[in-house]
Scaffold this motif. Structure first.
Motif, PDB file in Angstrom:
ATOM      1  N   VAL A   1       1.255   4.665   0.571  1.00  0.00           N
ATOM      2  CA  VAL A   1       0.146   6.733   0.715  1.00  0.00           C
ATOM      3  C   VAL A   1       1.397   7.410  -0.235  1.00  0.00           C
ATOM      4  CG1 VAL A   1       0.229   7.394   2.956  1.00  0.00           C
ATOM      5  CG2 VAL A   1      -0.148   4.713   3.230  1.00  0.00           C
ATOM      6  N   GLN A   2       0.448   8.194  -0.615  1.00  0.00           N
ATOM      7  CA  GLN A   2       1.008   8.953  -1.852  1.00  0.00           C
ATOM      8  C   GLN A   2       1.263  10.436  -0.710  1.00  0.00           C
ATOM      9  OE1 GLN A   2       2.940   8.622  -4.241  1.00  0.00           O
ATOM     10  NE2 GLN A   2       1.352   6.664  -4.892  1.00  0.00           N
TER      11      GLN A   2
ATOM     12  N   GLN B   1      -1.674   7.179   8.062  1.00  0.00           N
ATOM     13  CA  GLN B   1      -1.497   8.628   7.044  1.00  0.00           C
ATOM     14  C   GLN B   1      -2.250   9.354   8.970  1.00  0.00           C
ATOM     15  OE1 GLN B   1      -4.681  10.457   5.614  1.00  0.00           O
ATOM     16  NE2 GLN B   1      -4.265  11.243   4.497  1.00  0.00           N
TER      17      GLN B   1
ATOM     18  N   TYR C   1      -5.386   2.730   4.945  1.00  0.00           N
ATOM     19  CA  TYR C   1      -4.473   3.840   4.628  1.00  0.00           C
ATOM     20  C   TYR C   1      -4.587   5.079   5.543  1.00  0.00           C
ATOM     21  CZ  TYR C   1      -3.390   7.583   0.967  1.00  0.00           C
ATOM     22  OH  TYR C   1      -3.007   8.430   0.554  1.00  0.00           O
ATOM     23  N   THR C   2      -5.799   5.188   6.244  1.00  0.00           N
ATOM     24  CA  THR C   2      -6.159   6.564   7.236  1.00  0.00           C
ATOM     25  C   THR C   2      -5.371   6.186   8.490  1.00  0.00           C
ATOM     26  OG1 THR C   2      -8.066   6.623   6.305  1.00  0.00           O
ATOM     27  CG2 THR C   2      -7.764   7.196   8.317  1.00  0.00           C
TER      28      THR C   2
ATOM     29  N   LEU D   1       0.837  -1.233   0.503  1.00  0.00           N
ATOM     30  CA  LEU D   1       0.117   0.221   0.023  1.00  0.00           C
ATOM     31  C   LEU D   1       0.448   1.455  -0.101  1.00  0.00           C
ATOM     32  CD1 LEU D   1      -3.123   1.283   0.366  1.00  0.00           C
ATOM     33  CD2 LEU D   1      -2.626   0.873   3.022  1.00  0.00           C
TER      34      LEU D   1
ATOM     35  N   GLN E   1       2.280  13.135   1.273  1.00  0.00           N
ATOM     36  CA  GLN E   1       1.182  13.091   2.180  1.00  0.00           C
ATOM     37  C   GLN E   1       1.752  15.021   3.185  1.00  0.00           C
ATOM     38  OE1 GLN E   1      -1.764  12.204   3.776  1.00  0.00           O
ATOM     39  NE2 GLN E   1      -1.353  11.275   1.886  1.00  0.00           N
TER      40      GLN E   1
ATOM     41  N   ARG F   1     -10.161  -1.593   3.195  1.00  0.00           N
ATOM     42  CA  ARG F   1      -8.570  -1.256   3.145  1.00  0.00           C
ATOM     43  C   ARG F   1      -8.198  -0.048   3.227  1.00  0.00           C
ATOM     44  NH1 ARG F   1      -5.777  -3.393  -2.220  1.00  0.00           N
ATOM     45  NH2 ARG F   1      -3.903  -3.050  -1.741  1.00  0.00           N
ATOM     46  N   GLN F   2      -9.397   0.839   2.853  1.00  0.00           N
ATOM     47  CA  GLN F   2      -8.713   2.380   3.069  1.00  0.00           C
ATOM     48  C   GLN F   2      -8.774   3.069   4.598  1.00  0.00           C
ATOM     49  OE1 GLN F   2      -8.627   5.038   0.119  1.00  0.00           O
ATOM     50  NE2 GLN F   2      -8.400   6.224   1.851  1.00  0.00           N
TER      51      GLN F   2
END
Length: 180
Positions: free
Chosen positions: A77-78, A119, A115-116, A75, A80, A111-112
């Motif tokens: 995490v683009q 982040q 990511y959170t 995954l 930030q 799945r999101q």
């Protein structure tokens, strides 16, 4: 007459056999689950069981099997944009490797959400440090982020986070000039 009865019996047997095969095809579903997968078996919308690798025959109608892959996933995490404790802006990209350990939790989670979680861990970590500290400690961020993320991901999402690395750390235009 005996020949006619024998032929009629054979024809009836073939017709019944054909109907039996048709009924079996209609009411028996075969599911194959590979070694790297597990399946969540639902019947009429209710969870029944977790199916492990192998061939499974499901009798009746209303079956749904949702397959989950247990191989390692990535995954990203683009970029930030984060603000440090001294109000400098940095842009971080992180990469996480994870795999499913509890398919039922994973299916009901999202799945999101992973990511959170990553982040927010990045924001909390960088937000508490001054820019100089961020630049000095960027190599050790991976362990700190992993510690923050691992427990929540396993408990809430049914996944094991294996590693989290910072791929890129970029400074804003003015800060780049100042640091060079």
């Amino acid at each position: 007459m005996e020949t006619v009865i024998t032929i009629a019996t054979i024809v009836a047997a073939f017709v019944l056999w054909g109907l039996g095969v048709k009924l079996i095809r209609e009411y028996v579903e075969t599911v194959t689950i590979w070694d790297f997968q597990s399946g969540l078996h639902f019947r009429h919308g209710k969870f029944v069981e977790t199916l492990e690798a192998g061939k499974h025959r499901l009798f009746g109608k209303g079956h749904t099997v949702i397959l989950h892959d247990h191989r390692i996933c990535e995954l990203v995490v683009q970029g930030q944009e984060l603000i440090t404790a001294d109000s400098a802006t940095v842009k971080l990209t992180a990469v996480a490797q994870w795999k499913i350990v509890d398919p039922q939790k994973f299916y009901t989670g999202a799945r999101q959400a992973l990511y959170t979680i990553i982040q927010l861990a990045l924001r909390q970590l960088v937000g508490g440090l001054a820019l100089d500290a961020v630049m000095e400690k960027k190599a050790s961020f991976a362990g700190e982020i992993l510690d923050q993320v691992r427990g929540a991901a396993a408990l809430e999402l049914g996944v094991e986070v294996l590693r989290v690395d910072i791929r890129d750390l970029m400074l804003g235009g003015e800060l780049k000039s100042a640091y060079s």
